[in-house]
Scaffold this active site. Structure first.
Site, PDB file in Angstrom:
ATOM      1  N   HIS A 479       0.878  -1.603   0.196  1.00  0.00           N
ATOM      2  CA  HIS A 479      -0.242  -0.011  -0.452  1.00  0.00           C
ATOM      3  C   HIS A 479       0.938   1.086  -0.044  1.00  0.00           C
ATOM      4  CE1 HIS A 479      -3.183  -2.148   2.781  1.00  0.00           C
ATOM      5  NE2 HIS A 479      -3.459  -2.572   1.326  1.00  0.00           N
TER       6      HIS A 479
HETATM    7  C1  LIG Z   1      -0.842  -7.469  -5.338  1.00  0.00           C
HETATM    8  C2  LIG Z   1      -1.251  -6.007  -4.338  1.00  0.00           C
HETATM    9  C3  LIG Z   1      -2.979  -6.136  -3.882  1.00  0.00           C
HETATM   10  C4  LIG Z   1      -3.429  -5.273  -2.705  1.00  0.00           C
HETATM   11  N1  LIG Z   1      -4.706  -5.698  -2.448  1.00  0.00           N
HETATM   12  C5  LIG Z   1      -5.238  -4.716  -2.154  1.00  0.00           C
HETATM   13  C6  LIG Z   1      -6.849  -4.565  -2.011  1.00  0.00           C
HETATM   14  O1  LIG Z   1      -6.742  -5.697  -1.818  1.00  0.00           O
HETATM   15  N2  LIG Z   1      -7.395  -3.601  -1.465  1.00  0.00           N
HETATM   16  C7  LIG Z   1      -7.095  -2.494  -1.784  1.00  0.00           C
HETATM   17  O2  LIG Z   1      -7.979  -1.511  -1.838  1.00  0.00           O
HETATM   18  N3  LIG Z   1      -5.708  -2.046  -2.570  1.00  0.00           N
HETATM   19  C8  LIG Z   1      -4.912  -3.406  -2.889  1.00  0.00           C
HETATM   20  N4  LIG Z   1      -3.383  -2.481  -3.281  1.00  0.00           N
HETATM   21  C9  LIG Z   1      -2.736  -1.614  -3.052  1.00  0.00           C
HETATM   22  C10 LIG Z   1      -3.924  -0.646  -4.482  1.00  0.00           C
HETATM   23  O3  LIG Z   1      -4.980  -1.317  -5.780  1.00  0.00           O
HETATM   24  C11 LIG Z   1      -2.969   0.224  -5.200  1.00  0.00           C
HETATM   25  O4  LIG Z   1      -2.452   1.258  -4.031  1.00  0.00           O
HETATM   26  C12 LIG Z   1      -4.012   1.090  -6.094  1.00  0.00           C
HETATM   27  O5  LIG Z   1      -3.887   0.409  -6.859  1.00  0.00           O
HETATM   28  C13 LIG Z   1      -2.619   2.077  -6.419  1.00  0.00           C
HETATM   29  O6  LIG Z   1      -3.489   3.147  -7.653  1.00  0.00           O
HETATM   30  P1  LIG Z   1      -3.291   4.051  -8.569  1.00  0.00           P
HETATM   31  O7  LIG Z   1      -4.216   4.897  -9.453  1.00  0.00           O
HETATM   32  O8  LIG Z   1      -2.152   5.176  -7.480  1.00  0.00           O
HETATM   33  O9  LIG Z   1      -1.852   3.312  -9.389  1.00  0.00           O
HETATM   34  P2  LIG Z   1      -1.699   1.914 -10.649  1.00  0.00           P
HETATM   35  O10 LIG Z   1      -2.653   1.346 -10.385  1.00  0.00           O
HETATM   36  O11 LIG Z   1      -0.610   1.342 -10.387  1.00  0.00           O
HETATM   37  O12 LIG Z   1      -1.627   2.785 -11.681  1.00  0.00           O
HETATM   38  C14 LIG Z   1      -0.384   3.199 -12.556  1.00  0.00           C
HETATM   39  C15 LIG Z   1      -0.560   2.840 -13.761  1.00  0.00           C
HETATM   40  O13 LIG Z   1       0.640   3.827 -15.086  1.00  0.00           O
HETATM   41  C16 LIG Z   1       0.683   2.971 -15.290  1.00  0.00           C
HETATM   42  N5  LIG Z   1       1.490   3.325 -15.937  1.00  0.00           N
HETATM   43  C17 LIG Z   1       2.909   3.824 -14.858  1.00  0.00           C
HETATM   44  N6  LIG Z   1       4.083   4.745 -15.595  1.00  0.00           N
HETATM   45  C18 LIG Z   1       3.844   5.159 -17.111  1.00  0.00           C
HETATM   46  C19 LIG Z   1       4.513   5.689 -17.692  1.00  0.00           C
HETATM   47  N7  LIG Z   1       5.439   6.118 -17.524  1.00  0.00           N
HETATM   48  N8  LIG Z   1       3.268   5.493 -19.433  1.00  0.00           N
HETATM   49  C20 LIG Z   1       2.111   5.386 -19.190  1.00  0.00           C
HETATM   50  N9  LIG Z   1       1.692   4.673 -18.541  1.00  0.00           N
HETATM   51  C21 LIG Z   1       2.260   4.506 -16.958  1.00  0.00           C
HETATM   52  C22 LIG Z   1       0.731   1.428 -14.495  1.00  0.00           C
HETATM   53  O14 LIG Z   1       1.017   1.006 -15.420  1.00  0.00           O
HETATM   54  C23 LIG Z   1      -0.681   1.551 -13.464  1.00  0.00           C
HETATM   55  O15 LIG Z   1      -1.340   0.684 -15.478  1.00  0.00           O
HETATM   56  C24 LIG Z   1      -2.803  -3.568  -3.497  1.00  0.00           C
HETATM   57  C25 LIG Z   1      -1.518  -3.825  -3.586  1.00  0.00           C
HETATM   58  C26 LIG Z   1      -0.564  -4.803  -4.688  1.00  0.00           C
HETATM   59  C27 LIG Z   1       0.457  -4.776  -5.715  1.00  0.00           C
END
Ligand SMILES: Cc1cc2nc3c(=O)[nH]c(=O)nc-3n(C[C@H](O)[C@H](O)[C@H](O)COP(=O)(O)OP(=O)(O)OC[C@H]3O[C@@H](n4cnc5c(N)ncnc54)[C@H](O)[C@@H]3O)c2cc1C
Length: 544
Positions: A479
């Protein structure tokens, strides 16, 4: 890569980089009115892999390079030099396409603390409408829950005998019963809800992007890795990206919204010369704005698991280890969309205070109807016998880390440092959480199901032995937040409207903007941030 050599990918009102939990929601909301042309760039591919959508498929996504960045942290000095494996979704939906699907918002006081730290408009009363707006709660809407929003939230479709026993035993151990951890009152033990429709994962690609993709004003480009944000005269106006290896450039008339996640967002800014000046210079990147806060303030929950051999073959290990049970479970799912494949296995849990003097819970207990011999970059290997796990998660660790470029190559992974377990309080909280988890397993309702405590093992009883077990087995709870922290102080990367300080036309919207990690899982808070940010972006456009 230079703009001149790049293929022109067009001009848009908004360019969103990263189609993850936040990016899909932002792109869908910004394109909703039909008035704005939106480009969504995603480094990964389409979410067509079958196991993304089947809740039990979670374990198959954990270390799958096809849809996962599979980062690894630098060695952790207080954890015997171990590295922390960091899966992150590299696919439409981002990490919401590979996560554990637990729906949890955190504690209202977490958001009130954000406001107290200068983030005006982010207190609980202000964010609750956005949690509700996102939500389609299976139990129906009320003052705390939304109904009819894009994100399906449901109870487990399968009743796990062990989950029920855990909840009853936790109550026997003194925890209050809590049937809803998301109504403002966290403390207690009860069932977990999930971001599924009971049968399928509800990622943000499913919730937001799928309905939006028919819109002519939304262009979604997969296999498109953003490599630099171009800034001219203090305004961000274009994004360079590699699409299938070829350099492209897209221009933005309105704003560029960076949604690359807690590792991808600071990396893209640093590659663009927006970050610590000395770091840019070290890699020969022209300094656009010296911002030491970009990549600082990495925070994460930290957990230790207690694993138990179960006396009865009623766990997910028994499905995974038995070909006949596997076949039956597969048929049950394919024919009726029922059975163990509909479950993430994390069916219950609780929130407790590690010290009665605390005002609110600082430990989350996650109860899973599986146990594993290995869970790392090599994958997930269940124990070859019945087992279950209770994870004691510390929700307010003192550790602060960094995410910094290791190389000017935009395709190289950044250096991730957590600095876990630097304080005695962290160890004391986890020790208390582990002792409580063990106590729950000795209650009359659950004790008959315990054949043996495998980890850390019944021989671990003293504080020193618990500390050794924490240092040996504790890991990141996946997280991470905070690497492009919002705030009102000079070190903050963006202001409370998520505009990058000192650069016009550039916002960050994802888990990296959280000033402190909420006391719960981070997907729902990230989606809330995306919902609120979308409103702010559109309000600012109308006001301009
Ligand atoms: C294994 C695992 C289990 C988890 N379980 C839970 C759970 O049960 N419940 C919960 O609430 N949270 C859970 N989490 C945490 C939660 O999913 C994350 O905190 C949340 O998804 C983060 O969202 P975000 O939009 O910040 O990043 P992300 O969802 O990671 O999105 C970032 C996106 O940007 C893309 N990207 C990155 N750099 C670039 C670039 N330079 N150019 C183009 N695209 C790019 C990536 O490919 C990705 O698609 C879990 C996390 C993991 C890893």
């Amino acid at each position: 890569m230079t703009g001149a050599a790049a293929i022109d990918a067009g001009t848009f009102d908004y360019i969103v980089t990263g189609a993850g939990s936040a990016g899909c929601a932002v792109a869908a909301r910004l394109s909703e009115s039909g008035r704005h042309r939106v480009l969504l760039l995603e480094a990964g591919g389409k979410d067509s892999y079958w196991w993304i959508h089947v809740p039990i498929g979670y374990s198959r996504l954990f270390a799958n390079p096809r849809i996962n960045w599979m980062f690894e942290s630098e060695p952790e000095p207080e954890l015997e030099g171990r590295t922390m494996y960091q899966p992150r979704g590299k696919v439409l939906g981002g990490t919401s396409s590979i996560n554990g699907m637990v729906y949890m918002r955190g504690n209202p006081a977490d958001y009130d603390l954000w406001r107290q730290r200068g983030c005006t408009g982010w207190d609980w009363d202000s964010v609750l409408p956005y949690f509700r707006k996102a939500e389609d709660q299976e139990r129906g809407g009320d003052a705390f829950h939304g109904s009819g929003g894009p994100l399906r939230v449901s109870d487990q479709a399968i009743q796990w005998e062990l989950g029920d026993r855990f909840i009853a035993a936790a109550i026997e151990a003194g925890l209050p019963a809590n049937n809803d951890f998301n109504d403002g009152e966290q403390e207690g033990a009860g069932p977990f809800q999930n971001t599924t429709n009971r049968r399928r994962r509800w990622s943000t690609a499913t919730a937001y992007l799928r309905p939006a993709r028919r819109r002519a004003n939304l262009v979604v480009r997969t296999s498109s890795h953003a490599t630099r944000v171009l800034v001219e005269e203090g305004r961000a106006n274009a994004v360079e990206f590699l699409c299938d290896g070829a350099p492209h450039v897209a221009r933005a008339q309105g704003e560029i919204v960076v949604c690359g996640g807690v590792y991808g967002s600071p990396q893209l800014l640093q590659l663009s010369g927006i970050g610590p000046g000395a770091l840019s210079q070290e890699f020969g990147i022209p300094v656009v704005r010296d911002m030491p806060g970009v990549g600082a303030d990495l925070q994460d929950h930290f957990y230790v698991r207690l694993a138990f051999r179960c006396t009865k073959p009623i766990t997910l290990n028994d499905v995974a280890n038995n070909p006949a049970k596997k076949l039956i479970a597969g048929l049950q799912y394919l024919l009726f969309q029922k059975g163990p494949l509909t479950s993430n296995g994390i069916c219950a849990g609780g929130f407790v205070r590690s010290d009665p003097r605390l005002e609110r819970p600082d430990i989350q207990l996650n109860f899973s109807v599986w146990s594993f011999a290995e869970r790392s970059h090599r994958g997930v290997q269940p124990h070859p016998f019945p087992g279950f796990t209770i994870s004691a998660v510390h929700l307010r660790p003192d550790a602060r880390g960094t995410v910094m470029l290791k190389s000017p190559d935009p395709l190289a992974a950044p250096a991730i440092r957590f600095n876990f377990l630097r304080s005695r309080d962290d160890i004391a909280a986890l020790t208390a959480g582990m002792r409580l988890a063990r106590k729950i397993t000795t209650q009359p309702t659950l004790a008959p199901y315990v054949a043996e405590e495998l980890l850390p093992g019944a021989q671990v009883t003293s504080d020193a032995e618990f500390e050794a077990a924490i240092r040996k087995n504790g890991v990141s709870n996946l997280h991470p937040v905070g690497t492009c922290r919002m705030g009102a102080d000079p070190a903050a990367v963006c202001d409370p409207r998520l505009r990058v300080n000192g650069i016009a036309g550039l916002r960050i919207v994802d888990a990296s903007v959280m000033p402190t990690v909420p006391a719960g899982n981070t997907n729902a808070p990230t989606i809330m941030i995306a919902e609120k940010a979308s409103d702010m972006i559109l309000e600012d456009a109308h006001a301009a």
